[in-house]
Design a protein around this motif. Sequence first.
Motif, PDB file in Angstrom:
ATOM      1  N   GLN A 370       0.828  -1.212   0.000  1.00 55.46           N
ATOM      2  CA  GLN A 370       0.000   0.000   0.000  1.00 55.46           C
ATOM      3  C   GLN A 370       0.859   1.257   0.000  1.00 55.46           C
ATOM      4  OE1 GLN A 370      -2.595  -0.363   3.388  1.00 55.46           O
ATOM      5  NE2 GLN A 370      -3.605  -2.201   2.593  1.00 55.46           N
ATOM      6  N   THR A 373       2.201   2.064  -3.541  1.00 56.21           N
ATOM      7  CA  THR A 373       1.235   2.400  -4.594  1.00 56.21           C
ATOM      8  C   THR A 373       1.050   3.911  -4.650  1.00 56.21           C
ATOM      9  OG1 THR A 373       0.046   0.325  -4.221  1.00 56.21           O
ATOM     10  CG2 THR A 373      -1.100   2.044  -5.452  1.00 56.21           C
ATOM     11  N   ARG A 378      -4.513   4.309  -6.244  1.00 60.11           N
ATOM     12  CA  ARG A 378      -5.216   3.609  -5.147  1.00 60.11           C
ATOM     13  C   ARG A 378      -6.713   3.618  -5.369  1.00 60.11           C
ATOM     14  NH1 ARG A 378      -1.619   6.491  -0.414  1.00 60.11           N
ATOM     15  NH2 ARG A 378       0.385   5.618  -1.084  1.00 60.11           N
TER      16      ARG A 378
END
Length: 378
Positions: A370, A373, A378
Amino acid sequence: MTRVLLVTNDFPPRQGGIQSFVHGMATRLPTEHLVVYSSTSPGAAAFDRDQPFPVVRDRTSMLLPTPRVARRAASIAREHDCDAVLFGAAAPLGLLAEGLKRRTGIRQAVAITHGHEVGWAKLPVARGLLRRIAEHTDVVTYLTDYTRHRLAPVVGKVTDLRQLTFGIDIDEFSPEVDGEGMRRRHGLGDAPVVVCVSRLVPRKGQDSLIDAFGVVRRAVPDARLLLVGGGPYEKQLRARIAARGLDDVVVVTGSVPRDELANYYAAGDVFAMPCRTRRRGLDVEGLGVVYLEASATGLPVIAGDSGGAPEAVRDGETGYVVPGGDIETLGKRLVELLTDDDLAARLGKTGRDWMCTRWTWPHLADRLAQMLTPPSDR
């Protein structure tokens, strides 16, 4: 899917906690979207052939943020169409982030911190460089509350500071692992064994273990000490062992293959690494993956109080934290765990359960994915 360039000096076949951390994260990212740029080390070619992602080795044994390395990193990023970069250690290679973003399609930069960046945060010139790294990275990670507290005044206002800790392979490091082969190899027999797995450097506290064994042997005459690892402190430690007449008591293995580490943990009854802070706070333990690996193996753990090490042990529940350099307290805790089988078993089981619920790789790798990214994706 984000394609990631990992730039790092800390990568196997070199051994160490940071190397294990970085490689562990790398193997748990989507491997078809990863390329590694690293320095070289003995055995690298054979190691790299077994990896599920391409590894580009520089001709040097230590990558530094020089113009040549910057050009090479940019070339690799463009060749592999990378849109994110991960620095295995923020300092100093995170200084490459600004140029990589300017020269390539990289839109997201993440820099992992360990323990040495805490030292950088204390020194005026290094502090400025660390702030510059933060200004051009989107996320800087920290290991523990200890490291966050010391990094935040320098980098917290200029980038996103997020926690990212080690992960543990709870299948590789498990109470089911057989340590008998290592006991036979080193002539330990059925003796009670204190094991320490670590690089041999002064901060780790192997010298304190040797000194404490005078106390230990008076209470547990057949106890043995198994020091697993190599490093620049080995000669001094061997001299210390000889000076104390412990040649038949202490085993120093030297460097061992990574795939044998779990068996070495399993050869012990108690794990201890009484690390201490040195050089007025410049040399500290970031966390200590060895404590986690030992707990996953089901051993009670004794840690020193340096840096973030206490956060790898639940004091009184999975083991004990002792003041670094306090030989008397260390000796008493070792004797306690070597002579009370029920206590040792209870602490070891609690540690194993904690590893299985808090320190596994999958959710840590998801957290890193995460971070890597870019916000627009996202």
